[in-house]
Motif scaffolding. Structure first.
Motif, mmCIF file in Angstrom:
data_model
loop_
_atom_site.group_PDB
_atom_site.id
_atom_site.type_symbol
_atom_site.label_atom_id
_atom_site.label_comp_id
_atom_site.label_asym_id
_atom_site.label_seq_id
_atom_site.Cartn_x
_atom_site.Cartn_y
_atom_site.Cartn_z
ATOM 1 N N MET A 253 -2.613 -0.991 -1.229
ATOM 2 C CA MET A 253 -1.756 0.138 -1.515
ATOM 3 C C MET A 253 -0.531 -0.359 -2.273
ATOM 4 S SD MET A 253 0.193 2.749 1.150
ATOM 5 C CE MET A 253 -1.233 3.733 1.515
ATOM 6 N N ASN A 254 -0.059 0.421 -3.188
ATOM 7 C CA ASN A 254 1.151 0.126 -3.937
ATOM 8 C C ASN A 254 2.302 -0.164 -2.964
ATOM 9 O OD1 ASN A 254 3.853 1.312 -4.891
ATOM 10 N ND2 ASN A 254 2.752 0.990 -6.812
ATOM 11 N N ARG A 255 3.034 -1.231 -3.199
ATOM 12 C CA ARG A 255 4.065 -1.654 -2.242
ATOM 13 C C ARG A 255 5.221 -0.672 -2.116
ATOM 14 N NH1 ARG A 255 7.523 -6.432 -4.424
ATOM 15 N NH2 ARG A 255 7.814 -5.870 -6.588
ATOM 16 N N TYR A 256 5.564 0.026 -3.175
ATOM 17 C CA TYR A 256 6.661 1.004 -3.101
ATOM 18 C C TYR A 256 6.228 2.243 -2.324
ATOM 19 C CZ TYR A 256 8.419 -2.190 -6.559
ATOM 20 O OH TYR A 256 8.817 -3.334 -7.195
ATOM 21 N N LEU A 257 4.986 2.664 -2.517
ATOM 22 C CA LEU A 257 4.450 3.785 -1.751
ATOM 23 C C LEU A 257 4.358 3.407 -0.275
ATOM 24 C CD1 LEU A 257 3.235 6.609 -1.504
ATOM 25 C CD2 LEU A 257 1.012 5.611 -2.139
ATOM 26 N N ALA A 258 3.879 2.192 -0.008
ATOM 27 C CA ALA A 258 3.792 1.715 1.375
ATOM 28 C C ALA A 258 5.177 1.693 2.017
ATOM 29 C CB ALA A 258 3.153 0.328 1.418
ATOM 30 N N GLY A 259 6.182 1.236 1.273
ATOM 31 C CA GLY A 259 7.548 1.224 1.793
ATOM 32 C C GLY A 259 8.065 2.622 2.057
ATOM 33 N N ALA A 260 7.757 3.559 1.154
ATOM 34 C CA ALA A 260 8.198 4.946 1.338
ATOM 35 C C ALA A 260 7.551 5.566 2.567
ATOM 36 C CB ALA A 260 7.881 5.774 0.096
ATOM 37 N N GLY B 264 13.139 3.272 2.301
ATOM 38 C CA GLY B 264 11.957 2.457 2.598
ATOM 39 C C GLY B 264 11.244 2.004 1.336
ATOM 40 N N ALA B 265 11.183 2.873 0.347
ATOM 41 C CA ALA B 265 10.525 2.522 -0.915
ATOM 42 C C ALA B 265 11.234 1.378 -1.625
ATOM 43 C CB ALA B 265 10.465 3.743 -1.835
ATOM 44 N N LEU B 266 12.505 1.172 -1.308
ATOM 45 C CA LEU B 266 13.285 0.136 -1.990
ATOM 46 C C LEU B 266 13.178 -1.247 -1.360
ATOM 47 C CD1 LEU B 266 16.513 2.179 -2.796
ATOM 48 C CD2 LEU B 266 14.599 1.616 -4.317
ATOM 49 N N TYR B 267 12.694 -1.353 -0.115
ATOM 50 C CA TYR B 267 12.683 -2.684 0.490
ATOM 51 C C TYR B 267 11.812 -3.681 -0.270
ATOM 52 C CZ TYR B 267 8.242 -3.132 3.093
ATOM 53 O OH TYR B 267 6.927 -3.287 3.440
ATOM 54 N N PRO B 268 10.677 -3.288 -0.889
ATOM 55 C CA PRO B 268 9.897 -4.282 -1.634
ATOM 56 C C PRO B 268 10.659 -4.886 -2.826
ATOM 57 C CG PRO B 268 8.536 -2.383 -1.133
ATOM 58 C CD PRO B 268 9.949 -2.012 -0.799
ATOM 59 N N VAL B 269 11.681 -4.192 -3.316
ATOM 60 C CA VAL B 269 12.475 -4.731 -4.422
ATOM 61 C C VAL B 269 13.189 -6.004 -3.981
ATOM 62 C CG1 VAL B 269 14.497 -4.263 -5.896
ATOM 63 C CG2 VAL B 269 12.807 -2.471 -5.464
ATOM 64 N N PHE C 275 14.858 12.432 6.761
ATOM 65 C CA PHE C 275 13.529 11.863 6.529
ATOM 66 C C PHE C 275 13.348 11.492 5.056
ATOM 67 C CE2 PHE C 275 12.642 13.144 10.771
ATOM 68 C CZ PHE C 275 11.561 12.389 11.182
ATOM 69 N N ALA C 276 13.856 12.309 4.160
ATOM 70 C CA ALA C 276 13.748 12.006 2.724
ATOM 71 C C ALA C 276 14.516 10.725 2.397
ATOM 72 C CB ALA C 276 14.270 13.174 1.893
ATOM 73 N N TYR C 277 15.716 10.582 2.954
ATOM 74 C CA TYR C 277 16.511 9.375 2.712
ATOM 75 C C TYR C 277 15.792 8.154 3.295
ATOM 76 C CZ TYR C 277 20.557 6.357 2.119
ATOM 77 O OH TYR C 277 21.403 5.343 1.741
ATOM 78 N N GLY C 278 15.178 8.326 4.473
ATOM 79 C CA GLY C 278 14.408 7.228 5.059
ATOM 80 C C GLY C 278 13.270 6.785 4.157
ATOM 81 N N ALA C 279 12.591 7.746 3.542
ATOM 82 C CA ALA C 279 11.486 7.418 2.632
ATOM 83 C C ALA C 279 11.986 6.708 1.380
ATOM 84 C CB ALA C 279 10.727 8.691 2.256
ATOM 85 N N VAL C 280 13.077 7.199 0.799
ATOM 86 C CA VAL C 280 13.625 6.573 -0.417
ATOM 87 C C VAL C 280 14.111 5.155 -0.114
ATOM 88 C CG1 VAL C 280 15.510 6.684 -2.100
ATOM 89 C CG2 VAL C 280 14.198 8.745 -1.557
#
Length: 160
Positions: free
Chosen positions: A1-8, A78-83, A71-76
Motif C-alpha cells: 500500500m502507498n505509504r502516505y495512504l497507509a499513514g493517513a 498521519g499521512a505526513l509521518y512517512p515524509v 479525525f480529518a486532522y489526524g488523517a492529514v
C-alpha cells in the motif's frame, strides 16, 4: 500500500483511541479545567474567524463538526509521518515521538500563530499533560497501524 495512504488511514484510525484517552482524562481534571478540549475550541474559533458563527450551529452540530475536523486532522498528520522517515524499526517508539512532535508543532506553532489558542505553556499543566498523553497514544497508534498496512503481504491472486 502507498505509504502516505497507509499513514493517513493510520492517523484516522488512531484518532479513535486518542479521542477516548482525551475524554477519559478530561473527566479526571479539576472541575474548573473541564472546559471544552482543544479540538472544539479550535473549531469554534475557526468558525468565528470565518464569520460562519452566524450560521448558529447547535451544540450537537458543533460537537459533530469538531469531531469530524479532529479525525480529518489526524488523517492529514498521519499521512505526513512517512515524509520524516522511510524505514521505521520501532513503530511505537517512533510514533510516540511523532505524536509529541505533532502536538508541539500544533500547540506551540500554527495554533498560536493564527491566534486560535494561547501557546501550550500558557495552558494549565493538567490539560497540557492530557494533550501530551493523547498525542503519545495517537502517534504510537498511527505509526503502528501505518507500518502494518504498508508492509502487509498480499497473497498471490491464485491463492485468494
Amino acid at each position: 500500500m502507498n505509504r502516505y495512504l497507509a499513514g493517513a488511514i493510520g492517523g484516522l484510525l488512531a484518532t479513535v483511541p486518542m479521542t477516548l484517552t482525551m475524554e477519559a482524562l478530561h473527566r479526571r481534571l479539576p472541575r474548573e479545567q473541564r472546559y471544552p478540549l482543544p479540538p472544539r475550541e479550535i473549531t469554534q474559533d475557526l468558525l468565528h474567524k470565518a464569520e460562519a458563527a452566524d450560521t448558529r450551529l447547535d451544540d450537537t452540530q458543533l460537537a459533530e463538526l469538531s469531531l469530524a475536523s479532529h479525525f480529518a486532522y489526524g488523517a492529514v498528520a498521519g499521512a505526513l509521518y512517512p515524509v520524516t522517515r522511510r524505514h521505521i524499526d520501532h513503530p511505537l517508539v517512533f510514533g510516540s515521538g511523532y505524536g509529541v512532535a505533532v502536538w508541539a508543532v500544533s500547540y506551540f506553532g500554527w495554533v498560536p500563530a493564527l491566534r486560535i489558542l494561547a501557546p501550550a505553556n500558557r495552558h494549565p499543566a493538567n490539560r497540557r499533560r492530557l494533550m501530551i498523553a493523547a498525542h503519545l497514544v495517537w502517534g504510537a497508534s498511527t505509526v503502528w497501524i501505518g507500518e502494518r498496512l504498508m508492509h502487509r503481504r498480499e497473497p498471490p491472486l491464485n491463492d485468494r
